[in-house]
Design a protein around this motif. Structure first.
Motif, PDB file in Angstrom:
ATOM      1  N   GLU A   1      -5.338  -4.877 -19.012  1.00 29.45           N
ATOM      2  CA  GLU A   1      -4.277  -3.876 -18.959  1.00 29.45           C
ATOM      3  C   GLU A   1      -4.816  -2.479 -19.240  1.00 29.45           C
ATOM      4  OE1 GLU A   1      -1.985  -5.649 -21.999  1.00 29.45           O
ATOM      5  OE2 GLU A   1      -0.737  -6.835 -20.645  1.00 29.45           O
TER       6      GLU A   1
ATOM      7  N   ALA B   1       2.706  -0.122 -16.052  1.00 27.26           N
ATOM      8  CA  ALA B   1       3.263  -1.249 -15.314  1.00 27.26           C
ATOM      9  C   ALA B   1       2.616  -1.375 -13.940  1.00 27.26           C
ATOM     10  CB  ALA B   1       4.774  -1.069 -15.167  1.00 27.26           C
ATOM     11  N   ASN B   2       2.667  -2.580 -13.416  1.00 24.24           N
ATOM     12  CA  ASN B   2       2.189  -2.884 -12.056  1.00 24.24           C
ATOM     13  C   ASN B   2       0.707  -2.607 -11.879  1.00 24.24           C
ATOM     14  OD1 ASN B   2       4.898  -3.494 -11.263  1.00 24.24           O
ATOM     15  ND2 ASN B   2       5.261  -1.292 -10.985  1.00 24.24           N
ATOM     16  N   LEU B   3      -0.035  -2.651 -12.976  1.00 18.81           N
ATOM     17  CA  LEU B   3      -1.483  -2.453 -12.892  1.00 18.81           C
ATOM     18  C   LEU B   3      -2.149  -3.575 -13.667  1.00 18.81           C
ATOM     19  CD1 LEU B   3      -3.420   0.873 -13.180  1.00 18.81           C
ATOM     20  CD2 LEU B   3      -4.240  -1.165 -14.344  1.00 18.81           C
TER      21      LEU B   3
ATOM     22  N   TYR C   1      -4.672   5.084 -11.297  1.00 20.23           N
ATOM     23  CA  TYR C   1      -3.318   5.458 -11.716  1.00 20.23           C
ATOM     24  C   TYR C   1      -3.179   6.963 -11.553  1.00 20.23           C
ATOM     25  CZ  TYR C   1       0.415   6.735 -14.985  1.00 20.23           C
ATOM     26  OH  TYR C   1       1.533   7.270 -15.560  1.00 20.23           O
TER      27      TYR C   1
ATOM     28  N   THR D   1       2.039   6.650  -9.703  1.00 17.58           N
ATOM     29  CA  THR D   1       1.755   5.610  -8.716  1.00 17.58           C
ATOM     30  C   THR D   1       0.464   4.877  -9.053  1.00 17.58           C
ATOM     31  OG1 THR D   1       0.616   7.222  -7.307  1.00 17.58           O
ATOM     32  CG2 THR D   1       2.959   6.812  -6.866  1.00 17.58           C
TER      33      THR D   1
ATOM     34  N   ASP E   1      -2.546   2.236  -7.236  1.00 22.70           N
ATOM     35  CA  ASP E   1      -3.077   1.536  -6.066  1.00 22.70           C
ATOM     36  C   ASP E   1      -4.530   1.163  -6.323  1.00 22.70           C
ATOM     37  OD1 ASP E   1      -4.551   3.816  -5.662  1.00 22.70           O
ATOM     38  OD2 ASP E   1      -3.712   4.316  -3.728  1.00 22.70           O
TER      39      ASP E   1
END
Length: 569
Positions: free
Chosen positions: A79, A88-90, A116, A122, A124
């Motif tokens: 994390e 989040a989402n990473l 990030y 965002t 990716d």
């Protein structure tokens, strides 16, 4: 009756008014200490205790760290955290040695290749790998419109109103009839659209991807430039005779190279790979593309170097990228791929395992070499660690805190040591024996990350009085005092001028002629914090002092009184 007159014994007094910190050599200069702990030269020429360390509230065990615009980013397990908030989402891949790099708005984690955006939040990935079991390939124009009405033949067709895909040439060529030239001419660049659900997800215009698995279409396999992309496919330059369906395992991958160390310079990420002995740079401003070669100034860059051995570190220094091996330094010159040059200097490089010792303090680079700690200003490295003695150290981790170079190292036996190098005065001090995995500075404050993942804030020197941490123990031992005297001079006494506030204590111990430590005096701080501490000695050839205590103190100066004897002891 007359008695013979007696001459008074001559005495000399020497004063030490500048304290020179740690010097772990057999004959340290007066004013320096052979060994010490939790001592600082931060108030030079006065000696003082180091600042306190305050435990910080973190939500986990901190590993890799990076500070961007005064905000701390750090990893724990799989994390990434922004201060104490999990992003989040990473998701990172397992527990590996990581490096976090800030580039523009992005905070990038290697080797995971995850980033990030600190401005819009965002997330990716740098690398992308999409696969499909079946794809559709279609000949099309630049606007993705498919070519549908053309003749496929090895000879020119009679109908000049249609396009002709000439299979008589290798590779095949799409042609149109020119009435002015009265001949068939090439249409120019043709494109092939490769479509399947999810095949283009995460890709963008002008990405360079590696395509594989297109059986029967060898010219479409390999490195290709993406001229259009959406979730359901990509478009690349190429030609096929007719639309078709291809089955198998078709892969479209935007590759992220395997790199040992990463640094950012002039809007590019730079890295080195021991596996390939290469130096690599991403496309200008685009850390997602590392194999983009379109003949532009913005292209990616790769070069193989001749120097053997493992890479041991990388850093950006004064606008140049530096790569290190243990016995050499590789410096990059130039502003674009067409004029990049690599200069190799055979010198002390970075010790294997000490890549985290590369730190810039006041426009000078410091690092741990295989044999010492050095400073580098652009010429050749210079040793700064003579005061550390003949102890061999390894696994260095360093940081710049308040203009000083803090470094944690381990001895050959695995013992931990934390040192501080006062850059302004060229003095060392030894702090303690904790194991530190990282130092970082944020908003003017210094922090150290411990081996268990906890974080301690490092207060400035000399501000511990009346605050939490006042009971921090410290001690300092001089070398042998008086050993340099050749005639029969004997140490008579010491006088110490100290500042000892209420709640602090100091004990003075003496070692006579290499014997055991003997307590000579213990003093306690009071309202009148400034004290004169006399230490009367028994007759001896030489002696050493040990000062130890708890809480805040300042040592201003010391007088050494010696009694003169004859030429023979």
């Amino acid at each position: 009756m007359y008695l013979p007159g007696l001459k008074s014994v001559s005495k000399t007094t020497d004063s030490v008014v500048r304290w020179l910190g740690y010097n772990h050599n057999d004959a340290p200069a007066e004013g320096s200490f052979y060994d010490c702990q939790n001592i600082s030269t931060g108030l030079y020429p006065v000696l003082t205790a180091r600042g306190r360390r305050a435990s910080q509230d973190t939500s986990g065990s901190m590993k890799a760290t990076c500070v961007r615009d005064g905000v701390l980013y750090w990893t724990q397990g799989a994390e990434l955290y922004k201060e104490n908030t999990k992003i989040a989402n990473l998701l990172l891949a397992g527990s590996v040695q990581r490096q976090i790099i800030a580039m523009g708005a992005w905070v990038i984690v290697f080797p995971d290749g995850v980033r990030y955006n600190a401005e819009d939040g965002t997330v990716d990935t740098l690398g992308v790998k999409n696969t499909a079991a079946s794809v559709q390939v279609t000949l099309c124009k630049y606007d993705k419109t498919a070519y549908t009405d053309y003749v496929v033949s090895g000879t020119a067709p009679e109908d000049t109103a249609k396009l002709w895909l000439d299979t008589g040439e290798t590779p095949h060529v799409l042609k149109m009839y020119s009435t002015s030239a009265k001949d068939w001419v090439s249409v120019g660049t043709t494109y092939v659209r490769i479509t399947a659900a999810g095949l283009g997800r995460g890709l963008a215009l002008y990405d360079t991807v590696k395509v594989s698995g297109l059986t029967g279409y060898d010219d479409l396999n390999g490195d290709m430039i993406v001229y259009a992309a959406d979730d359901d496919g990509i478009m690349v330059a190429g030609i096929i005779d007719a639309a078709a369906t291809v089955t198998g395992t078709i892969t479209v991958e935007r590759e992220l190279p395997e790199l040992d160390y990463i640094t950012e310079c002039n809007n590019r990420l730079w890295g080195c790979s021991t596996k390939t002995n290469e130096l690599r740079a991403c496309k200008l401003g685009d850390p997602t593309n590392w194999t983009s070669y379109m003949g532009l100034n913005t292209d990616s860059y790769a070069v193989t170097v001749g120097a053997p051995g493992r890479f041991t570190g990388a850093v950006t220094f004064l606008g140049y990228v530096l790569f290190f091996k243990e016995d050499c330094l590789l410096k990059l010159f130039g502003t674009k791929p067409s004029n990049y040059q690599i200069s190799q200097t055979n010198c002390r490089g970075v010790q294997q395992g000490s890549e985290k010792s590369l730190v810039i303090v006041n426009e000078t680079l410091y690092y741990k070499s295989p044999v010492d700690v050095v400073s580098y200003d652009g010429g050749l490295p210079s040793s700064i660690s003579e005061a550390l003695g003949n102890v061999a150290y390894k696994n260095a981790v360093a940081g710049c805190i308040n203009g000083k170079y803090y470094i944690h190292m381990q001895t050959a036996a695995g013992e931990n040591r934390v040192f501080c190098y006062d850059v302004e005065h060229g003095l060392w001090s030894r702090e303690d024996d904790v194991q530190v995995t990282a130092f970082y500075s944020k908003n003017g404050d210094g922090y150290m990350v411990m081996a268990n993942g906890s974080v301690l804030k490092m207060e400035p020197d000399g501000v511990t009085a009346g605050r939490e941490g006042l009971s921090e123990r410290w001690w300092a031992e001089t070398g042998m005092i008086g050993i340099g005297e050749l005639n029969a001079k004997y140490l008579n006494r010491f006088q110490l001028r100290v500042w000892l506030p209420e709640g602090s204590t100091m004990t003075v111990k003496v070692r006579y002629d290499d014997g055991d430590w003997i307590t000579a005096k213990t003093v306690h701080g009071g309202r009148n914090a400034s004290l004169l501490v006399p230490v009367v000695l028994r007759r001896c050839d030489h002696a050493a002092l040990r000062l130890e205590g708890e809480g805040a103190f300042k040592l201003f100066n010391m007088n050494k009184v010696m009694q003169v004897g004859g030429a023979v002891k």
